[in-house]
Design a protein around this motif. Structure first.
Motif, PDB file in Angstrom:
ATOM      1  N   THR A  84       0.855  -1.187   0.000  1.00  0.00           N
ATOM      2  CA  THR A  84       0.000   0.000   0.000  1.00  0.00           C
ATOM      3  C   THR A  84       0.892   1.239   0.000  1.00  0.00           C
ATOM      4  N   ILE A  86       0.693   3.538   2.242  1.00  0.00           N
ATOM      5  CA  ILE A  86       0.730   4.034   3.611  1.00  0.00           C
ATOM      6  C   ILE A  86       2.068   3.662   4.242  1.00  0.00           C
ATOM      7  N   ARG A  95      -1.787   8.722  10.235  1.00  0.00           N
ATOM      8  CA  ARG A  95      -2.460   7.621   9.538  1.00  0.00           C
ATOM      9  C   ARG A  95      -3.920   7.949   9.248  1.00  0.00           C
ATOM     10  N   LEU A  98      -4.037  10.390   6.379  1.00  0.00           N
ATOM     11  CA  LEU A  98      -3.632   9.776   5.119  1.00  0.00           C
ATOM     12  C   LEU A  98      -4.704   8.825   4.598  1.00  0.00           C
ATOM     13  N   LEU A  99      -5.311   8.078   5.501  1.00  0.00           N
ATOM     14  CA  LEU A  99      -6.403   7.184   5.086  1.00  0.00           C
ATOM     15  C   LEU A  99      -7.598   7.985   4.594  1.00  0.00           C
ATOM     16  N   ARG A 102      -6.764   9.169   1.136  1.00  0.00           N
ATOM     17  CA  ARG A 102      -6.812   8.017   0.210  1.00  0.00           C
ATOM     18  C   ARG A 102      -8.253   7.678  -0.153  1.00  0.00           C
ATOM     19  N   ASP A 120      -2.702   4.966  -5.474  1.00  0.00           N
ATOM     20  CA  ASP A 120      -1.981   3.861  -4.834  1.00  0.00           C
ATOM     21  C   ASP A 120      -0.718   3.500  -5.602  1.00  0.00           C
ATOM     22  N   VAL A 140       5.876  10.467   4.799  1.00  0.00           N
ATOM     23  CA  VAL A 140       4.446  10.684   5.032  1.00  0.00           C
ATOM     24  C   VAL A 140       3.956  11.873   4.196  1.00  0.00           C
ATOM     25  N   TYR A 147      -1.212  11.038  -3.175  1.00  0.00           N
ATOM     26  CA  TYR A 147      -2.660  10.798  -3.229  1.00  0.00           C
ATOM     27  C   TYR A 147      -3.439  12.040  -3.642  1.00  0.00           C
TER      28      TYR A 147
END
Length: 283
Positions: A84, A86, A95, A98-99, A102, A120, A140, A147
């Motif tokens: 992934t 990440i 996180r 970022l999620l 995404r 991705d 990061v 993305y």
């Protein structure tokens, strides 16, 4: 080989002399000698190494039967691209953001039938190349930029996105505006200021011919230099609307990017890109 012959002949015509790279010649001979009828299963990998030796911009320093170089390459190059985009070293707050980014991009990617999975793909490859270069870019911040860099494309007319013919100047300028729209989304999130800068600059070129500001190499951040290469690579290897675009296999795409790199892409990051792609494509 044809390119090198052309350069040699042009140099002779213009100056009456031409440089000869004895070291490269000897390395090329050493690489080709290893290709025999008895190792046919390894021919593709051995030929790939020989091709890389031919072009200094693609030269990875791979020496056939050189244990010290092989060990150095193996220890410094990640074995594979992450599953992934990440990063593993990330705080819980990072996180969550970022999620969110995404997931935010998934419906935007689906708006065009040519984009799905693009975020991705680029984020994973960016993390991989960054590690090969020694991780000079915050991984990061880089992932967020990968993305979010095309978020502004969601606000482009679909008829322009899917236009089969070459874009007119007004349409091309409209498409260019996507970097402002993408960067604006991050401007109030101060923790992602580096990612915003990468997004804003990823279409700049080292000779100043890029957009939106026309800045040159020293003023472009490393993240944008890397993202610019990978954005182009993904576009070349995946279908796009313009019928003038010819989708290429990954190996041919690497060659194509090196052909157009001068003036567009950073030499430092092209070397890291070539190193990473050679490791992936000859594995």
């Amino acid at each position: 080989i044809m390119d090198k012959v052309k350069i040699f002949v042009q140099s002779c015509i213009q100056t009456g002399q031409a440089e000869y790279d004895k070291d490269m010649y000897e390395r090329l001979v050493a690489a080709i000698i290893c290709i025999t009828p008895d190792n046919s299963n390894d021919h593709e990998q051995l030929l790939a190494k020989a091709v890389l030796i031919l072009d200094p911009s693609l030269d990875l320093g791979i020496e056939i039967n050189d244990a010290s170089t092989t060990e150095k390459t193996t220890s410094s190059t990640p074995a594979s691209v992450a599953t992934t985009g990440i990063p593993k070293s990330i705080t819980n707050i990072e996180r969550e953001d970022l999620l969110f980014f995404r997931e935010l991009m998934k419906p935007i990617e689906k708006r065009s039938r040519y984009w799905e999975g693009r975020g991705d793909r680029i984020a994973k490859l960016a993390g991989y190349i960054n590690k090969i270069a020694g991780s000079p870019i915050n991984e990061v911040q880089l992932a967020v930029a990968c993305y979010m860099h095309d978020f502004g494309m969601a606000f482009m007319p679909v008829n322009v996105l899917h236009k089969q013919e070459q874009l007119e100047e007004v349409e091309f300028n409209l498409m260019r505006s996507h970097v402002y729209k993408s960067a604006r989304l991050l401007e109030n999130l101060t923790q992602w200021d580096e990612a915003r800068k990468i997004v804003m600059q990823h279409h700049e070129r080292i000779d100043g011919s890029g957009y939106p500001l026309g800045i040159k190499e020293d003023d472009i951040c490393d993240g944008a230099k890397l993202l610019g290469i990978l954005d182009t690579f993904d576009a070349i290897t995946h279908a796009r609307a313009h019928e003038s675009h010819l989708q290429r296999p990954k190996k041919k795409a690497v060659i194509e990017i090196n052909r157009i790199a001068k003036g567009q892409f950073s030499t430092k990051w092209m070397q890291a890109f070539n190193s990473g792609m050679a490791a992936l494509l000859t594995k």
